[in-house]
Design an enzyme around this catalytic site. Sequence first.
Site, PDB file in Angstrom:
ATOM      1  N   SER B 134       0.811  -1.089  -0.048  1.00 26.91           N
ATOM      2  CA  SER B 134      -0.084   0.062  -0.095  1.00 26.91           C
ATOM      3  C   SER B 134       0.991   1.156   0.011  1.00 26.91           C
ATOM      4  CB  SER B 134      -0.891   0.014   1.183  1.00 26.91           C
ATOM      5  OG  SER B 134      -1.388   1.510   1.305  1.00 26.91           O
ATOM      6  N   TYR B 147      -0.809  -0.569  10.509  1.00 25.74           N
ATOM      7  CA  TYR B 147      -1.023  -1.037   9.318  1.00 25.74           C
ATOM      8  C   TYR B 147       0.109  -0.651   8.138  1.00 25.74           C
ATOM      9  CZ  TYR B 147      -3.374  -1.188   4.624  1.00 25.74           C
ATOM     10  OH  TYR B 147      -3.556  -1.503   3.182  1.00 25.74           O
TER      11      TYR B 147
HETATM   12  N1  LIG Z   1      -8.871  -1.053  -0.058  1.00 32.65           N
HETATM   13  C1  LIG Z   1      -7.869  -0.285  -0.222  1.00 32.65           C
HETATM   14  O1  LIG Z   1      -8.002   1.084  -0.024  1.00 32.65           O
HETATM   15  C2  LIG Z   1      -6.395  -0.511   0.070  1.00 32.65           C
HETATM   16  C3  LIG Z   1      -5.423   0.285  -0.388  1.00 32.65           C
HETATM   17  C4  LIG Z   1      -4.002  -0.191  -0.689  1.00 32.65           C
HETATM   18  C5  LIG Z   1      -3.901  -1.485  -0.418  1.00 32.65           C
HETATM   19  N2  LIG Z   1      -4.756  -2.292   0.056  1.00 32.65           N
HETATM   20  C6  LIG Z   1      -4.476  -3.627   0.409  1.00 32.65           C
HETATM   21  O2  LIG Z   1      -4.938  -4.664  -0.578  1.00 32.65           O
HETATM   22  C7  LIG Z   1      -5.499  -5.944  -0.044  1.00 32.65           C
HETATM   23  C8  LIG Z   1      -6.794  -6.200  -0.347  1.00 32.65           C
HETATM   24  O3  LIG Z   1      -7.471  -5.264   0.348  1.00 32.65           O
HETATM   25  P1  LIG Z   1      -9.099  -5.145   0.104  1.00 32.65           P
HETATM   26  O4  LIG Z   1      -9.333  -3.687   0.289  1.00 32.65           O
HETATM   27  O5  LIG Z   1      -9.612  -5.774  -1.143  1.00 32.65           O
HETATM   28  O6  LIG Z   1      -9.452  -5.638   1.463  1.00 32.65           O
HETATM   29  P2  LIG Z   1     -11.148  -6.418   1.714  1.00 32.65           P
HETATM   30  O7  LIG Z   1     -11.965  -6.151   0.903  1.00 32.65           O
HETATM   31  O8  LIG Z   1     -11.422  -6.271   3.184  1.00 32.65           O
HETATM   32  O9  LIG Z   1     -10.737  -8.030   1.373  1.00 32.65           O
HETATM   33  C9  LIG Z   1      -9.778  -8.469   2.361  1.00 32.65           C
HETATM   34  C10 LIG Z   1      -9.609  -9.896   2.094  1.00 32.65           C
HETATM   35  O10 LIG Z   1      -8.560 -10.586   3.020  1.00 32.65           O
HETATM   36  C11 LIG Z   1      -9.075 -11.699   3.358  1.00 32.65           C
HETATM   37  N3  LIG Z   1      -8.595 -11.714   5.053  1.00 32.65           N
HETATM   38  C12 LIG Z   1      -8.580 -10.962   5.910  1.00 32.65           C
HETATM   39  N4  LIG Z   1      -8.306 -11.319   6.825  1.00 32.65           N
HETATM   40  C13 LIG Z   1      -7.955 -12.955   6.782  1.00 32.65           C
HETATM   41  C14 LIG Z   1      -7.706 -13.932   7.586  1.00 32.65           C
HETATM   42  N5  LIG Z   1      -7.413 -13.635   8.992  1.00 32.65           N
HETATM   43  N6  LIG Z   1      -7.538 -15.057   7.015  1.00 32.65           N
HETATM   44  C15 LIG Z   1      -7.710 -15.096   5.610  1.00 32.65           C
HETATM   45  N7  LIG Z   1      -8.156 -13.859   4.873  1.00 32.65           N
HETATM   46  C16 LIG Z   1      -8.237 -13.009   5.530  1.00 32.65           C
HETATM   47  C17 LIG Z   1     -10.558 -11.464   3.575  1.00 32.65           C
HETATM   48  O11 LIG Z   1     -11.163 -12.721   3.650  1.00 32.65           O
HETATM   49  P3  LIG Z   1     -12.526 -12.787   4.431  1.00 32.65           P
HETATM   50  O12 LIG Z   1     -13.414 -11.756   4.053  1.00 32.65           O
HETATM   51  O13 LIG Z   1     -13.285 -14.175   3.846  1.00 32.65           O
HETATM   52  O14 LIG Z   1     -12.472 -12.945   5.741  1.00 32.65           O
HETATM   53  C18 LIG Z   1     -10.745 -10.664   2.135  1.00 32.65           C
HETATM   54  O15 LIG Z   1     -10.921 -11.836   1.100  1.00 32.65           O
HETATM   55  C19 LIG Z   1      -4.897  -5.798   1.318  1.00 32.65           C
HETATM   56  O16 LIG Z   1      -3.568  -6.340   1.660  1.00 32.65           O
HETATM   57  C20 LIG Z   1      -5.048  -4.317   1.687  1.00 32.65           C
HETATM   58  O17 LIG Z   1      -3.920  -4.108   2.739  1.00 32.65           O
HETATM   59  C21 LIG Z   1      -6.122  -2.014   0.149  1.00 32.65           C
END
Ligand SMILES: NC(=O)c1ccc[n+]([C@@H]2O[C@H](COP(=O)([O-])OP(=O)(O)OC[C@H]3O[C@@H](n4cnc5c(N)ncnc54)[C@H](OP(=O)(O)O)[C@@H]3O)[C@@H](O)[C@H]2O)c1
Lengths: 252, 241
Positions: B134, B147
């Site tokens: 990120s 984070y």
């Molecule tokens: N959204 C943003 O603004 C943003 C920006 C920069 C980087 N990112 C990064 O992009 C990645 C995806 O983010 P996102 O926004 O798509 O998040 P999200 O919609 O909250 O999805 C998170 C995913 O991670 C899984 N996960 C979380 N905790 C877990 C655990 N304990 N065991 C197994 N799986 C787990 C969730 O599975 P379940 O739902 O099935 O629990 C879900 O599939 C992350 O690494 C995040 O840090 C996001």
Amino acid sequence: MNKHCVITGAADGIGRALALRFGAAGYGITGVDVDEARAAQTQAELQRAGAEARFIIADLGQQAGVEHAAGELAQLPLIDVLVHNAGISAVGRFGALDLARQQAVLHLNLGAPLLLSAALLRQERMGRGGSLVFLASLSCFTGYPGAASYAASKDGLAAYARSLAAARRDLHVLTVYPGPTRTAHARRYSPDNRRESRRMPPEQLANAIAHAVQRRQRLLIPGAGNQLFALLGHLAPRLTEWAMRKTVLEKV
Amino acid sequence: MNAPTILISGASDGIGLALARHYAATGARLLLLGRRPASGLGESFFTATSYCRVDLAQPYAHAIVKRFLLHQGIERLDLLIHNAGLGYYGPLEQQPAATINDMLAVNVHAPIALTHALLPLVERTHGSVVFISSIAANLPVPQYAVYGASKAALDGFARSLRVELAGRARVQVIHPGATRTAMHARSGAPLEKLGWSRFPPPERVARAIARAIASGRDETTIGLGNRMLRWAGRQLEWLGY
Ligand SMILES: NC(=O)c1ccc[n+]([C@@H]2O[C@H](COP(=O)([O-])OP(=O)(O)OC[C@H]3O[C@@H](n4cnc5c(N)ncnc54)[C@H](OP(=O)(O)O)[C@@H]3O)[C@@H](O)[C@H]2O)c1
């Protein structure tokens, strides 16, 4: 009343040098260490030098150890300087290096300072305008092939310190990026000790840190050679990665 | 040529789900990790042979995943995409120890352990290990201190690993900026204040991530604004800010 300085990993190496340095400057010292015998030695040494000194015996690599240390510190005077110094390393090719050892590195070097800082801040244990000092590593600028989990722990720690500084402008946060230091730690983890004399003596590093705390510096890269290497890493990361590859990775 | 084999962690929602959709459309063999039960997943590409339900905060998660792949007869991976992650928004002294531990476990320990367990499979194809980091890794983020630290740790790990694996496998790091997923609500962030509804949708971010992976570049920041932010963040870091 004396100012209070808390140092993790204070029984030996850089932590011990810091304890002696801050002790000589009139701080009361609380060391946190897992090695009871060495802690007793260092405590006696501090007391002989006229410093007020005590140790909390705790394994900060374990959650229970962090909780124990935080609990003990809650009974002591407010903290003027908190130095997150405890650290271990694991050197070798990532795939060949035992995973449990690499996880232990992350727990102690990254998990512990995050948990301990949060616990102490939550309990408002820092004195007004107190200093939090984080021992990161020169590897934050240069990369560290051959110690990928160690590099991860130190990059994470430096990033945390940076956000903490932005979050708590009422406190002073110093991030230190030491290069090779002449300690048992370095001897243990370095693949090549022939040029040990080139490493910075821990007393010199401790002195630089004490000055930086006094001047309320935010960043300290101790030593001109290290500064140059860090700048090189910032401007030409491939070059320092190559150098680290030659000096570390190809010797493990 | 055989269809590539791609593992995506955190494929059950957000960016990971969008990535899974993207690669499913290309005919790739998918291996998808998530924590929620398979019954809650609508897409037809979530099957008993593609979806491995595992809590990545557990210490032995990597062993569970490895066994799952073994059962499926998977011996090679072209892409290992570490995407699962969680956030926390708020003053760092209020973040409970349990969520600090969870965040480090899922965002840092799990990708490192999974890489350790699956590296031979990636090396067999001269494939790529991809870390979804990120831009928070390179910025002072007072409300996301742990984070940001977790993502910076991942970057530091990837940087050193890349040098070690040169010639055997690629290591790629992607820095997305804010994306319109449920992560922010789950992090406890004030959605309106952040302007969540104006964030780019995960589908668009996932397409950009797939392009970045295909390009073979070591590091990619998604979006011009984010590139500028991250660049500024890196200069400030050098100055101690
Ligand atoms: N959204 C943003 O603004 C943003 C920006 C920069 C980087 N990112 C990064 O992009 C990645 C995806 O983010 P996102 O926004 O798509 O998040 P999200 O919609 O909250 O999805 C998170 C995913 O991670 C899984 N996960 C979380 N905790 C877990 C655990 N304990 N065991 C197994 N799986 C787990 C969730 O599975 P379940 O739902 O099935 O629990 C879900 O599939 C992350 O690494 C995040 O840090 C996001």
